[in-house]
Design an enzyme around this catalytic site. Structure first.
Site, PDB file in Angstrom:
ATOM      1  N   ASN A  29       0.838  -1.191   0.000  1.00  0.00           N
ATOM      2  CA  ASN A  29       0.000   0.000   0.000  1.00  0.00           C
ATOM      3  C   ASN A  29       0.880   1.251   0.000  1.00  0.00           C
ATOM      4  OD1 ASN A  29      -0.350  -1.280   2.941  1.00  0.00           O
ATOM      5  ND2 ASN A  29      -0.664   0.896   3.254  1.00  0.00           N
ATOM      6  N   ASP A  30       0.786   2.159   0.932  1.00  0.00           N
ATOM      7  CA  ASP A  30       1.370   3.496   0.817  1.00  0.00           C
ATOM      8  C   ASP A  30       2.832   3.521   0.367  1.00  0.00           C
ATOM      9  OD1 ASP A  30      -1.007   3.838   2.140  1.00  0.00           O
ATOM     10  OD2 ASP A  30      -0.177   4.899   3.850  1.00  0.00           O
ATOM     11  N   TRP A  39      -8.646   2.180  -0.189  1.00  0.00           N
ATOM     12  CA  TRP A  39      -9.152   1.238   0.822  1.00  0.00           C
ATOM     13  C   TRP A  39     -10.596   0.828   0.558  1.00  0.00           C
ATOM     14  CZ3 TRP A  39      -5.609  -1.150   3.260  1.00  0.00           C
ATOM     15  CH2 TRP A  39      -4.422  -0.520   3.620  1.00  0.00           C
TER      16      TRP A  39
END
Length: 515
Positions: free
Chosen positions: A38-39, A306
Site C-alpha cells: 500500500n502506501d 481502501w
C-alpha cells in the site's frame, strides 16, 4: 544486525519472488516484489538513485503486519527490487512499521523516519494501537533502528492530540541544515490536523506548531501529509479518511486533498487560498513527493483505495501498485500533474490520425494495453457535440469507458466491465474546468491500470482494472460530430533479468522463472 523477522522476510522474498512472472505484472508501474503493497514510503534520492519504499506484507496478497518493501530506480520507470528494509521486530513497532519518509544525511547515510505501532489492550479490553515516530539509519540496503526510539511519542503531542492517530511523518532539510517534519494527527474534535516538528539532527525533535486543521470539514484523520513550496506558492497534500462529497470535487470515503496557499516562515502560519482533489479517479491514495536533483517536484501515490481493494485474486502473487511518478506544478492557483518526462524515452511506434468522429469507429494501429495516447477534441464548425465516448481495454465482453459531455463539462470513467467479479464503486465523475467543447486527454494504459491526464495535467483520474490482457481494443464514438486528433505510442519497457551485486541480492522488478 538483521533481526529474525527481517531475515525471515528476506528469505521468503528470495525463495518465492522468482515465481512472480514479469508478464503477470504491470510493465512500468511498481508493484510489490511479492505479496501486498500500500502506501509509498521513503521516496527519496540517495547516492544518485531514486529510492522508493512501500507498506508491505510479503506473505499474503492481503494487508498484514506492516514491513517496508524497497525498490530503486535511475529513471523512475524501470525499478529494481532491493531486500525488505524494515520488519516489525521491536517492542515499539510490534504492531507494524507504518508509513514514513527518508533523507540522505550529510555523512552519506540514509535515514528513515517511520511510524512504529505498538499494540496494547486497554483496561476495558479494547485493543489499541499506540503510534510513535521512529528512526532507522542505513546504507541503502540495511538499516539499523536506533536505541533512542521512539523519537516522538505522546509526550510530544499538543494538548488534545491522540496517540492512537499520530502517523506518517514526512521530513525535509531546511536551507540552514536543520530538519522539519510534518505528521498527521487526530485532535480532540475527532477530525484531522497536521503537526510541524523541528530538529537539528533529524533524531531529536521538538513540537513547533499546528500547520492546519480539518475541523471536520474535509473528512476525519488526515493521513500521509506533505508540505512544500512550488511555483511561488506552498502546497499541502494529504489523504483524509471518511470524506463526504462536495459536488464532483470530493467523493465519499477515503479521498485526497490539495491545499494551496501562502506560508509565513516567521510565524509558521499557513493561509489557504485554493483547494481541490489531487486525483479524481477510483484508485489513488497516500501521496508522497520528493525534490529531484534537477529541481522538479515529483509525486507518487498508491494506485488503489481502501474502499476499492475488496477484491483480491488469490492466484495472483502480488497486490497493489504505484501510480506513474508525476511532475507537479501550480498554474492559476491549481495543482498541475503530468507523467514524468522519462516515460517518453520508452515510446515505440507512433500512430497519428486526424479524423471526424460521428459514430462508433476504430482506427488503424490504435490498440494495446501498454500505450501512451493523447486525444485532442475540437468541435466542428462551433457545433458542440452531445457526447464523446472512448472505450479502452476492449474485448468481446470487457471494456473500460471514458465519456465526456461538453454541455455539462462532465468527464466520467466507468470500469463496470473491467473484469471485476464483485459489485462496488466502478464509476467516478469530475467537472472539467474548460467548457467550450475542446478537450485534451493523455491516457496511459499499463496492463492493469488506466491513468488519464486532462488538459495538460489540470486534472488526473486513476483506476485499476482486471480486464484480461487479450482485451486490447480501443474504439471512439460521438453523438454529434467532433474532430479528433489521436496520437498513440506503444510503450516498450523491457525489464532486465535478475542479477546479484554481492550479498544481499538486489532483485530486479522482472525476475527469472525458477529453473
Amino acid at each position: 544486525m538483521i533481526s529474525e523477522k527481517l531475515r525471515k522476510a528476506r528469505e521468503y522474498e528470495q525463495q518465492y519472488a522468482p515465481y512472480v512472472l514479469p508478464e503477470s505484472r504491470p510493465a512500468y508501474h511498481l508493484t510489490p516484489m511479492i505479496g501486498w503493497m500500500n502506501d509509498p514510503n521513503g521516496f527519496s534520492c540517495y547516492k544518485g538513485e531514486y529510492h522508493l519504499f512501500y507498506q508491505y506484507y510479503p506473505y499474503s496478497v492481503q494487508w498484514g503486519s506492516m514491513h517496508w518493501g524497497h525498490a530503486v530506480s535511475r529513471d523512475l520507470i524501470r525499478w529494481e527490487y532491493l531486500p525488505c528494509a524494515l520488519a516489525p521486530d521491536q517492542p515499539y513497532d510490534n504492531g507494524g512499521c507504518f508509513s514514513g519518509s527518508a533523507i540522505e544525511l550529510p555523512d552519506g547515510q540514509h535515514l528513515l523516519l517511520y511510524t512504529g505501532v505498538r499494540c496494547q489492550t486497554a483496561e476495558d479490553g479494547i485493543r489499541q494501537e499506540v503510534q510513535t515516530q521512529c528512526v532507522a539509519i542505513g546504507d541503502g540496503i540495511d538499516y539499523e533502528k536506533l536505541d533512542c526510539n521512539p523519537v516522538l511519542d505522546a509526550a510530544n503531542l499538543p494538548e488534545g492530540g491522540s496517540p492512537f492517530d499520530f502517523r506518517d511523518p514526512k521530513l525535509w532539510r531546511e536551507e540552514d541544515g536543520s530538519y522539519t517534519c510534518i505528521v498527521g494527527n487526530r485532535p480532540a474534535d475527532g477530525s484531522g490536523s497536521l503537526l510541524i516538528y523541528r530538529s537539528e539532527d533529524a533524531i531529536h525533535w521538538t513540537f513547533d506548531t499546528v500547520l492546519d486543521e480539518c475541523h471536520n470539514e474535509f473528512g476525519k484523520m488526515w493521513e500521509c501529509p506533505d508540505f512544500f513550496p512550488l511555483d511561488g506558492k506552498w502546497v499541502i497534500l494529504t489523504s483524509p479518511q471518511d470524506m463526504t462529497p462536495s459536488g464532483l470535487e470530493f467523493h465519499n470515503g477515503n479521498g485526497t486533498l490539495c491545499l494551496i496557499g501562502s506560508y509565513d516562515e516567521g510565524t509558521h502560519t499557513f493561509q489557504r487560498e485554493e483547494l481541490q482533489s489531487i486525483d479524481y479517479g477510483l484508485d489513488f491514495y497516500a501521496t508522497q513527493t520528493l525534490l529531484a536533483p534537477d529541481g522538479r517536484r515529483i509525486m507518487v501515490a498508491w494506485m488503489q483505495n481502501w474502499d476499492t481493494c475488496v477484491v483480491v485474486n488469490r492466484e495472483q502473487r502480488w497486490y497493489g501498485q504505484m501510480c506513474i511518478p508525476r511532475e507537479l506544478a501550480v498554474r492559476e492557483g491549481k495543482l498541475i500533474q503530468n507523467p514524468v518526462r522519462e516515460l517518453e524515452a520508452y515510446r515505440g511506434r507512433r500512430v497519428f490520425h486526424r479524423v471526424t468522429v460521428c459514430q462508433e469507429m476504430t482506427l488503424q494501429g490504435v490498440y494495446g494495453r501498454m500505450v501512451d495516447m493523447t486525444i485532442t477534441l475540437h468541435p466542428v464548425e462551433n457545433d458542440i457535440y452531445q457526447l464523446f465516448k472512448l472505450k479502452v481495454a476492449r474485448g468481446s465482453q470487457h471494456d473500460t469507458t471514458i465519456t465526456y459531455k461538453p454541455r455539462t463539462s462532465v468527464l466520467c470513467i466507468n470500469r463496470s466491465n473491467a473484469g471485476f467479479r464483485r459489485d462496488f464503486v466502478h464509476e467516478r465523475k469530475c467537472l472539467v474546468r474548460r467548457q467550450n467543447g475542446e478537450l485534451k486527454l493523455r491516457i496511459l494504459l499499463d496492463r492493469f491500470s488506466i491513468e488519464i491526464f486532462v488538459n495538460d495535467g489540470e486534472q488526473a483520474l486513476s483506476t485499476t482494472i482486471y480486464t484480461p490482457l487479450t482485451a486490447d481494443g480501443i474504439s471512439f464514438e460521438c453523438f454529434g460530430q467532433v474532430l479528433a486528433e489521436v496520437e498513440k505510442y506503444d510503450l516498450i519497457v523491457e525489464q532486465s533479468d535478475s542479477t546479484a551485486t554481492g550479498e544481499p541480492v538486489r532483485f530486479h522488478q522482472s525476475v527469472n522463472e525458477p529453473q
